[in-house]
Design a protein around this motif. Structure first.
Motif, PDB file in Angstrom:
ATOM      1  N   UNK A   1       0.845  -1.183   0.000  1.00  0.00           N
ATOM      2  CA  UNK A   1       0.000   0.000   0.000  1.00  0.00           C
ATOM      3  C   UNK A   1       0.890   1.246   0.000  1.00  0.00           C
ATOM      4  N   UNK A   2       0.360   2.371   0.425  1.00  0.00           N
ATOM      5  CA  UNK A   2       1.092   3.639   0.322  1.00  0.00           C
ATOM      6  C   UNK A   2       1.054   4.425   1.630  1.00  0.00           C
ATOM      7  N   UNK A   3       2.185   4.422   2.330  1.00  0.00           N
ATOM      8  CA  UNK A   3       2.276   5.230   3.541  1.00  0.00           C
ATOM      9  C   UNK A   3       2.359   6.712   3.252  1.00  0.00           C
ATOM     10  N   UNK A   4       2.648   7.065   2.005  1.00  0.00           N
ATOM     11  CA  UNK A   4       2.756   8.474   1.649  1.00  0.00           C
ATOM     12  C   UNK A   4       1.442   9.124   1.286  1.00  0.00           C
ATOM     13  N   UNK A   5       0.383   8.313   1.044  1.00  0.00           N
ATOM     14  CA  UNK A   5      -0.880   8.915   0.583  1.00  0.00           C
ATOM     15  C   UNK A   5      -2.111   8.535   1.401  1.00  0.00           C
ATOM     16  N   UNK A   6      -2.119   7.390   2.082  1.00  0.00           N
ATOM     17  CA  UNK A   6      -3.369   6.978   2.750  1.00  0.00           C
ATOM     18  C   UNK A   6      -3.678   7.825   3.981  1.00  0.00           C
ATOM     19  N   UNK A   7      -2.661   8.447   4.584  1.00  0.00           N
ATOM     20  CA  UNK A   7      -2.904   9.235   5.790  1.00  0.00           C
ATOM     21  C   UNK A   7      -3.386  10.648   5.489  1.00  0.00           C
TER      22      UNK A   7
ATOM     23  N   UNK B   1       0.196   3.377  12.719  1.00  0.00           N
ATOM     24  CA  UNK B   1      -0.888   2.695  12.028  1.00  0.00           C
ATOM     25  C   UNK B   1      -2.260   3.010  12.604  1.00  0.00           C
ATOM     26  N   UNK B   2      -2.308   3.600  13.784  1.00  0.00           N
ATOM     27  CA  UNK B   2      -3.586   3.979  14.390  1.00  0.00           C
ATOM     28  C   UNK B   2      -4.012   5.406  14.047  1.00  0.00           C
ATOM     29  N   UNK B   3      -3.169   6.123  13.333  1.00  0.00           N
ATOM     30  CA  UNK B   3      -3.492   7.501  12.953  1.00  0.00           C
ATOM     31  C   UNK B   3      -4.684   7.521  12.000  1.00  0.00           C
ATOM     32  N   UNK B   4      -5.434   8.633  11.967  1.00  0.00           N
ATOM     33  CA  UNK B   4      -6.557   8.730  11.019  1.00  0.00           C
ATOM     34  C   UNK B   4      -6.073   8.593   9.575  1.00  0.00           C
ATOM     35  N   UNK B   5      -6.890   8.002   8.742  1.00  0.00           N
ATOM     36  CA  UNK B   5      -6.589   7.894   7.309  1.00  0.00           C
ATOM     37  C   UNK B   5      -7.521   8.838   6.559  1.00  0.00           C
ATOM     38  N   UNK B   6      -6.929   9.892   5.989  1.00  0.00           N
ATOM     39  CA  UNK B   6      -7.690  10.937   5.297  1.00  0.00           C
ATOM     40  C   UNK B   6      -7.026  11.259   3.956  1.00  0.00           C
TER      41      UNK B   6
ATOM     42  N   UNK C   1      -8.637  -0.727  -1.054  1.00  0.00           N
ATOM     43  CA  UNK C   1      -8.100  -2.082  -1.207  1.00  0.00           C
ATOM     44  C   UNK C   1      -7.741  -2.657   0.162  1.00  0.00           C
ATOM     45  N   UNK C   2      -7.093  -1.869   0.998  1.00  0.00           N
ATOM     46  CA  UNK C   2      -6.761  -2.320   2.351  1.00  0.00           C
ATOM     47  C   UNK C   2      -8.009  -2.810   3.086  1.00  0.00           C
ATOM     48  N   UNK C   3      -9.078  -2.020   3.014  1.00  0.00           N
ATOM     49  CA  UNK C   3     -10.299  -2.359   3.750  1.00  0.00           C
ATOM     50  C   UNK C   3     -10.906  -3.673   3.246  1.00  0.00           C
ATOM     51  N   UNK C   4     -10.872  -3.879   1.947  1.00  0.00           N
ATOM     52  CA  UNK C   4     -11.382  -5.135   1.397  1.00  0.00           C
ATOM     53  C   UNK C   4     -10.535  -6.321   1.858  1.00  0.00           C
ATOM     54  N   UNK C   5      -9.215  -6.153   1.862  1.00  0.00           N
ATOM     55  CA  UNK C   5      -8.350  -7.242   2.303  1.00  0.00           C
ATOM     56  C   UNK C   5      -8.607  -7.590   3.767  1.00  0.00           C
ATOM     57  N   UNK C   6      -8.789  -6.575   4.595  1.00  0.00           N
ATOM     58  CA  UNK C   6      -9.078  -6.811   6.009  1.00  0.00           C
ATOM     59  C   UNK C   6     -10.452  -7.436   6.198  1.00  0.00           C
ATOM     60  N   UNK C   7     -11.398  -7.096   5.328  1.00  0.00           N
ATOM     61  CA  UNK C   7     -12.718  -7.740   5.361  1.00  0.00           C
ATOM     62  C   UNK C   7     -12.561  -9.232   5.087  1.00  0.00           C
TER      63      UNK C   7
ATOM     64  N   UNK D   1      -6.827  10.400  -5.419  1.00  0.00           N
ATOM     65  CA  UNK D   1      -7.441   9.148  -5.858  1.00  0.00           C
ATOM     66  C   UNK D   1      -6.524   7.971  -5.545  1.00  0.00           C
ATOM     67  N   UNK D   2      -5.247   8.141  -5.726  1.00  0.00           N
ATOM     68  CA  UNK D   2      -4.286   7.074  -5.457  1.00  0.00           C
ATOM     69  C   UNK D   2      -4.413   6.566  -4.026  1.00  0.00           C
ATOM     70  N   UNK D   3      -4.423   7.502  -3.066  1.00  0.00           N
ATOM     71  CA  UNK D   3      -4.537   7.127  -1.664  1.00  0.00           C
ATOM     72  C   UNK D   3      -5.896   6.551  -1.322  1.00  0.00           C
ATOM     73  N   UNK D   4      -6.957   7.115  -1.906  1.00  0.00           N
ATOM     74  CA  UNK D   4      -8.317   6.621  -1.639  1.00  0.00           C
ATOM     75  C   UNK D   4      -8.458   5.175  -2.100  1.00  0.00           C
ATOM     76  N   UNK D   5      -7.950   4.873  -3.291  1.00  0.00           N
ATOM     77  CA  UNK D   5      -8.062   3.511  -3.821  1.00  0.00           C
ATOM     78  C   UNK D   5      -7.178   2.552  -3.028  1.00  0.00           C
ATOM     79  N   UNK D   6      -5.974   2.974  -2.683  1.00  0.00           N
ATOM     80  CA  UNK D   6      -5.114   2.127  -1.857  1.00  0.00           C
ATOM     81  C   UNK D   6      -5.809   1.768  -0.541  1.00  0.00           C
ATOM     82  N   UNK D   7      -6.433   2.759   0.076  1.00  0.00           N
ATOM     83  CA  UNK D   7      -7.105   2.527   1.350  1.00  0.00           C
ATOM     84  C   UNK D   7      -8.313   1.615   1.175  1.00  0.00           C
TER      85      UNK D   7
END
Length: 303
Positions: free
Chosen positions: A113-119, A129-134, A146-152, A138-144
């Motif tokens: 994923x992308x630590x430079x864009x999801x936050x 990793x507990x910080x808000x994700x904002x 994908x993360x949520x689907x994988x965790x689901x 589009x790159x960061x939104x889509x990466x995030x």
């Protein structure tokens, strides 16, 4: 172990490939491009095509134990230009990959994923990793997403994912077209005597991690039994202007700078707290920035 790498022909993927090849694992690469010429592909199965091609995935995943999903159809600078294509290529493509893994009986996935864009833009010295994700791109939104689907899928028991939120990796074999990778772009432009564009005033702070350190973490994460989200960076912040000064110093040349307007999708500061990865994987980035940039310059000069 039987390992599949999507995007194994790229900058990060090629370094991971060589790391795993040294272990003697059976490797399959899925990549849209033709095999790069600076890698010895002997003994490696190379499948050229898209990672959402179900027929290709069926072939690639047969007997697979572990998948590294590195492929992306966009970079931060292009995703905003066509968010629909970003969603179709990356989000829907990853869901196709996950479905194919389920059909093949493969549960273990490492997703880059992308630590430079999801936050996004957070007023924090470092983000864990507990910080808000904002995300603001589009790159960061889509990466995030994908993360949520994988965790689901982890919660439903159909997947065992490790998500690595990588910062800004740099090193040998990184592209130098200016789309992604400040260090490689700066090396190319300064060494060629060409002007280097800076978006904004050069004060934006990022976390730059040397490719060998990142790949070491990727290997440790993949071969562990742990799941969840981990930051993958250096743990230190460096401004754009500082990076340019480091590159210029390594080249012993003066840069020609061209300032252009800052981009709306660029965050002003993001530095990753990597203590969780250090604790869980007995890993810590070992390459100091100046040494890493000098090694990268040497690799570019000898290529």
């Amino acid at each position: 172990m039987n390992i599949v790498i999507t995007g194994g022909n790229g900058f990060i993927g090629s370094h991971l490939l060589l790391q795993l090849a040294a272990r003697g694992d059976a490797l399959t690469v899925i990549d849209r491009g033709a095999p790069r010429s600076d890698i010895d592909w002997t003994g490696i199965r190379y499948l050229q095509g898209s990672f959402d091609d179900t027929t290709l995935l069926t072939r690639a995943l047969e007997g697979a134990d572990l998948v590294y999903h590195l492929a992306s159809t966009t970079v931060p600078g292009t995703a905003n230009l066509d968010p629909v294509a970003d969603v179709q290529g990356n989000l829907l493509g990853t869901l196709a990959l996950v479905n194919a893994m389920h059909q093949a009986g493969c549960e273990r996935l490492v997703y880059l994923s992308s630590g430079g864009t999801v936050y996004g833009d957070l007023d924090l010295e470092k983000v864990d990793e507990q910080a808000p994700t904002r995300p603001i791109s589009s790159y960061g939104i889509v990466k995030l997403a994908i993360e949520r689907y994988l965790l689901m899928h982890e919660r439903t028991g159909s997947l065992k994912p490790v998500i690595l939120r990588a910062s800004n990796p740099y090193g040998a074999r990184q592209g130098k077209l200016g789309l992604q990778g400040l260090v490689s772009t700066a090396i190319d432009r300064i060494s060629s005597g060409l002007p280097l564009q800076i978006w904004g005033d050069g004060s934006a702070v990022r976390d730059y991690v040397y490719i060998c350190d990142l790949v070491e973490l990727m290997e440790k994460a993949g071969f562990s039994t742990l799941c969840g989200v981990y930051n993958a960076g250096s743990g230190h912040g460096t401004s754009v202007r500082q990076i340019i000064d480091e590159v210029a110093g390594a080249l012993n040349m003066q840069p020609k700078l061209e300032h252009v307007s800052a981009r709306a999708f660029d965050v002003s500061r993001v530095v990753l707290d990597v203590s969780r990865a250090s604790r869980d994987f007995a890993w810590y980035p070992r390459t100091e920035l100046t040494a890493g940039i000098r090694a990268t310059v040497q690799a570019f000069q000898s290529a």
